[in-house]
Design a protein around this motif. Sequence first.
Motif, short mmCIF file in Angstrom:
data_model
loop_
_atom_site.label_atom_id
_atom_site.label_comp_id
_atom_site.label_asym_id
_atom_site.label_seq_id
_atom_site.Cartn_x
_atom_site.Cartn_y
_atom_site.Cartn_z
N ALA A 68 56.50 -9.65 34.89
CA ALA A 68 56.36 -11.09 35.96
C ALA A 68 55.01 -10.87 36.59
N ASP A 69 54.42 -11.87 36.62
CA ASP A 69 53.10 -12.29 37.61
C ASP A 69 53.33 -12.65 38.64
N VAL A 70 52.75 -12.41 39.94
CA VAL A 70 52.67 -13.11 41.00
C VAL A 70 51.31 -13.39 41.45
N VAL A 71 51.03 -14.78 41.37
CA VAL A 71 49.71 -15.31 41.52
C VAL A 71 49.55 -16.18 42.80
N SER A 72 48.41 -16.20 43.59
CA SER A 72 48.14 -17.08 44.59
C SER A 72 48.02 -18.25 44.39
N THR A 79 43.70 -27.04 35.47
CA THR A 79 44.67 -27.73 36.14
C THR A 79 45.44 -27.17 37.22
N GLN A 80 45.66 -27.57 38.47
CA GLN A 80 46.44 -26.99 39.21
C GLN A 80 47.97 -27.40 39.01
N PHE A 81 48.80 -26.37 39.30
CA PHE A 81 50.21 -26.66 39.15
C PHE A 81 50.76 -26.27 40.43
N GLY A 82 51.29 -26.92 41.43
CA GLY A 82 51.93 -26.55 42.71
C GLY A 82 50.89 -26.37 43.65
N ASP A 83 51.21 -25.89 44.92
CA ASP A 83 50.34 -25.91 46.16
C ASP A 83 50.26 -24.50 46.76
N GLY A 84 50.97 -23.36 46.01
CA GLY A 84 51.14 -22.15 46.82
C GLY A 84 51.33 -20.97 45.69
N ILE A 85 51.87 -19.73 46.22
CA ILE A 85 52.04 -18.60 45.35
C ILE A 85 53.23 -18.95 44.29
N ALA A 86 52.91 -18.61 43.31
CA ALA A 86 53.94 -18.82 42.19
C ALA A 86 54.21 -17.52 41.40
N GLY A 97 58.05 -4.18 12.15
CA GLY A 97 57.26 -4.47 10.91
C GLY A 97 56.59 -5.70 10.41
N ILE A 98 57.00 -6.70 11.39
CA ILE A 98 56.23 -8.03 10.71
C ILE A 98 55.33 -8.55 12.09
N GLY A 99 55.65 -8.09 13.19
CA GLY A 99 54.85 -8.43 14.30
C GLY A 99 55.02 -9.83 14.85
N VAL A 100 56.07 -10.66 14.46
CA VAL A 100 56.40 -11.93 14.84
C VAL A 100 56.98 -11.93 16.48
N GLU A 101 56.66 -12.54 17.37
CA GLU A 101 57.10 -12.52 18.62
C GLU A 101 57.56 -13.85 19.11
N VAL A 102 58.74 -13.60 19.56
CA VAL A 102 59.44 -14.92 20.19
C VAL A 102 59.52 -14.54 21.83
N GLY A 103 59.48 -15.65 22.53
CA GLY A 103 59.63 -15.20 23.94
C GLY A 103 59.85 -16.46 24.97
N ALA A 104 59.88 -16.23 26.18
CA ALA A 104 60.08 -17.28 27.17
C ALA A 104 58.95 -16.91 28.45
N TRP A 105 58.56 -17.67 29.09
CA TRP A 105 57.64 -17.55 30.01
C TRP A 105 57.80 -18.80 31.11
N GLY A 106 57.73 -18.38 32.34
CA GLY A 106 58.23 -19.41 33.40
C GLY A 106 57.17 -19.38 34.42
N SER A 107 57.07 -20.34 35.36
CA SER A 107 56.28 -20.21 36.50
C SER A 107 57.19 -21.12 37.67
N TYR A 108 57.14 -20.60 38.97
CA TYR A 108 57.97 -21.14 39.86
C TYR A 108 57.30 -20.95 41.25
N ASP A 109 56.76 -22.03 41.91
CA ASP A 109 56.24 -22.19 42.96
C ASP A 109 57.06 -22.06 44.28
N LEU A 110 56.70 -21.10 45.04
CA LEU A 110 57.48 -20.71 46.07
C LEU A 110 57.56 -21.89 47.40
N VAL A 253 44.03 -14.66 42.75
CA VAL A 253 44.33 -13.37 42.57
C VAL A 253 45.88 -13.12 42.36
N GLY A 254 45.97 -12.17 41.45
CA GLY A 254 47.44 -11.74 40.79
C GLY A 254 47.50 -10.55 40.88
N VAL A 255 49.12 -10.32 40.69
CA VAL A 255 49.49 -8.61 40.42
C VAL A 255 50.70 -9.05 39.38
#
Length: 259
Positions: A68-72, A79-86, A97-110, A253-255
Amino acid sequence: MTQSANHKEPRNIFDKKVFRGTSYSNTQSTFEKGNSIMKKTSKFFTLLVGLVMMFSGVAKAEGFSVGADVVSRYIWRGTQFGDGIAVQPSLSYTFPGIGVEVGAWGSYDLSDDDASEADLYLTIPLGEYFSFTVTDYFFPTGGFDDYFNWGDDGSHTVELAAGFEAANISLFGAVNVSGDDDNSIYFEAGYNFYDKDDYSASLFVGGGDGMYTNDSNAGGDFDIVNVGVSVSKDIFSASYIVNPDLETSWLVVGVTLEP
């Protein structure tokens, strides 16, 4: 998403008509829309295939990955999404063996319930330097929570993208093929110019049309929307981002949190 999304005039970027980049009164014929999509997609894949033929071979970490990332502030492709920390969680699996990656990613503004995003993606490595990605962007906000609706009145946008990375140079190109009447395109180039004492620094410049520029010109013509520098060390990062098209900037900034 990461790496990507700021305007002269404020707007609600989660408004369905704004995000799709066109009015529901658009009278363009089905044939014309399909022809436009095919032209953009054809050019995109012609470039992709040509570059892939130049490279081969790749090895990648295998198995599950969580983090997880926490960003300011969430800034994506200028483009800006939201108005605060996410908070931005991620989950992925890379097939052995094949390197194919499936995944999920999200962002939630506090501080903004309307600034939510939950994406699914599939990335296929193409040789040592190239990759191809299909992403389903989902925005469960603004009263458009019908997850199984992939139509024009839904909250999904499907994107096809290709990335290239070798030595200190990275290239990226993407086109929306569903959920965006403009079939917006985006291109970005990056250069890692510093790697010393555990610090890494890179420059980037990106441009797009359609939904990326609709706020600055009625036609949504192609323009530079994302220019900046990013510096990281260990789990910390900082980016200074400018959108020349909208004459605005951010310092973010982010962590990064990983097991």
